[in-house]
Design an enzyme around this catalytic site. Structure first.
Site, PDB file in Angstrom:
ATOM      1  CB  SER A  50      -0.680  -0.146   1.262  1.00  0.00           C
ATOM      2  OG  SER A  50      -0.141  -0.199   2.426  1.00  0.00           O
ATOM      3  CG  ASP A 157       5.513  -0.666  13.142  1.00  0.00           C
ATOM      4  OD1 ASP A 157       4.792  -1.508  13.478  1.00  0.00           O
ATOM      5  OD2 ASP A 157       5.463  -0.438  11.833  1.00  0.00           O
TER       6      ASP A 157
END
Length: 454
Positions: A50, A157
């Site tokens: 994406s 993350d």
């Protein structure tokens, strides 16, 4: 007459070059695939998502230094912050950001090429890893995260997909899209981000959280996954995953090393205050083999920019190529990540690799010379012993039997025994020298084959 013919031939050759160049330009305009971005020739597509596309590429000005080009949309809200943080991080276990190229609709990040794969794919292929390999990988990862924290930032993350391996299976941390500045105990964060199965309980509850503590939780998830081959709280239903993180404890198989289990348990403490700091983790006995190296890297002071002999040599090479080196220095110091700064970093790394290879070869030559010297000395001792060996054979004594009592008696026997023992010791020395020399030669041949294959 001949000069006229030569001039005509040169004109024809020039026209042919222009025609070929024009055709190449037409082909590039009409082709669907990109061929060049900035100073980089695009190779194969190695990833897609994406966020955009990821290509293997080569830098034209450094004779083909390999890099990775990652495209991102300009409207990505995290992009500017990711670039801002990533360009500050120069650490052996963090993938380097060399350059940022901005086009009308896309931003291209030029990143360090890691010949290995994502740790996620590596784990899928290999299954649970050997504890010794986990110790190395995990300690390097802790070192990289410690460096980020020392820069007053938190990653937020950390996951297997954001950890790459180079060709020597060393860690390279990537993807700083969720990185934020964090000043410690007086500064708490509240935004949920990252991936659910790596998220700390306090983050899932929507509470304010200490940035470094959520990174420590994610490290615990990664440590468990490396040793077991799967995540501790993973489920196809995201809500089930959240409830397991909040209420359950990981299930440790019998094969899980005891010291690693104790470390993993404190990393995955539900209460953030009970989780250790990164410095405490590097003090853990299970990581004692690799931790000193990471501690040493964290303490190293970077030399002042453009102060080493190699840096000065690279600057002069760029000046000789017609580059404004004052502009290079200015852009590098300002961390602009433009074409000049990218060229500088890639060229410097290439020269550093050459210097390391030269140093390695020098040490190999020295080791080989020492082996030859020992072999020569041992051979000389054997030559000196030759008369003694013949004398023993004439007296009926075998070199391998220095204690044989048949034959002579008294001092003659003692002298022969002593000579035999001395001879055995020297033969052993010669054999050791020969073995070492052969091993050195075999190792060197193996390295040459490895370099040729790569």
């Amino acid at each position: 007459m001949q000069s006229s013919i030569k001039a005509q031939a040169e004109i024809q050759a020039q026209r042919k070059k222009l025609a070929n160049s024009y055709q190449q330009l037409l082909d590039e305009f009409s082709g669907k695939d990109l061929k060049n971005v900035g100073n980089y020739a695009l190779g194969r597509l190695i990833g897609k998502g994406s966020f955009g596309k990821v290509y293997l590429a080569s830098h034209k000005l450094t004779n083909g230094s390999k890099v990775v080009l990652k495209s991102a949309k300009k409207d990505d809200s995290n992009l500017a912050r990711e670039i801002h943080h990533h360009r500050q991080f120069i650490h052996p276990h963090i993938a380097r950001l060399y350059e940022v190229i901005v086009t009308e609709s896309l931003v291209w990040l030029v990143l360090e090429y890691c010949q290995g794969d994502e740790l996620y794919n590596y784990l899928l292929d290999k299954g649970p890893l050997d504890p010794a390999k986990v110790q190395k990988i995990f300690t390097q990862l802790v070192g990289a995260v410690s460096y980020v924290h020392n820069k007053s930032c938190v990653h937020r993350d950390l996951k297997l997909e954001n950890i790459l391996l180079d060709k020597h299976e060393n860690v390279k941390l990537v993807d700083f899209g969720f990185t934020r500045e964090y000043e410690g105990k007086s500064n708490y964060l509240q935004t949920w981000c990252g991936t659910v199965c790596y998220s700390a309980p306090e983050m899932l509850k929507g509470e304010k959280y200490a940035g470094e503590k959520v990174d420590v939780w994610s490290l615990g998830i990664i440590l468990y996954a490396l040793l077991v081959g799967e995540l501790p709280f993973d489920d196809d239903d995201e809500m089930v995953t959240k409830m397991r993180i909040l209420k359950e404890e990981p299930k440790y198989p019998e094969s899980f090393p005891q010291q690693a289990k104790e470390l993993c348990q404190i990393l995955l403490s539900k209460r953030p205050l009970l989780r250790p700091t990164l410095a405490d983790i590097l003090q853990n006995p299970w990581l004692s083999e690799h931790a000193p190296r990471q501690q040493e890297i964290l303490k190293l002071q970077q030399p002042a920019p453009f102060s080493t002999d190699l840096e000065k040599e690279v600057l002069q090479r760029m000046r000789a190529a017609g580059v404004d080196i004052d502009m290079v220095i200015e852009n590098v110091l300002a961390q602009r990540c433009d074409s000049l700064a990218g060229w500088w970093a890639l060229l410097l790394e290439k020269e550093e690799r050459k210097a390391r290879r030269r140093e390695r070869k020098r040490k190999e030559r020295e080791a080989e010379a020492r082996s030859l010297k020992r072999l020569s000395a041992a051979s000389s001792r054997l030559d000196r012993l030759a008369p003694t060996i013949r004398e023993m054979e004439e007296e009926g004594l075998h070199p391998s039997m220095p204690g044989d009592t048949t034959g002579s008696r008294g001092r003659a026997l003692k002298r022969s025994s002593m000579h035999g023992m001395l001879m055995m010791r020297d033969i052993a020395s010669i054999w050791a020298a020969l073995t070492m020399y052969r091993c050195t030669r075999s190792a060197k041949a193996a390295r040459i084959r490895t370099l040729a294959e790569s």
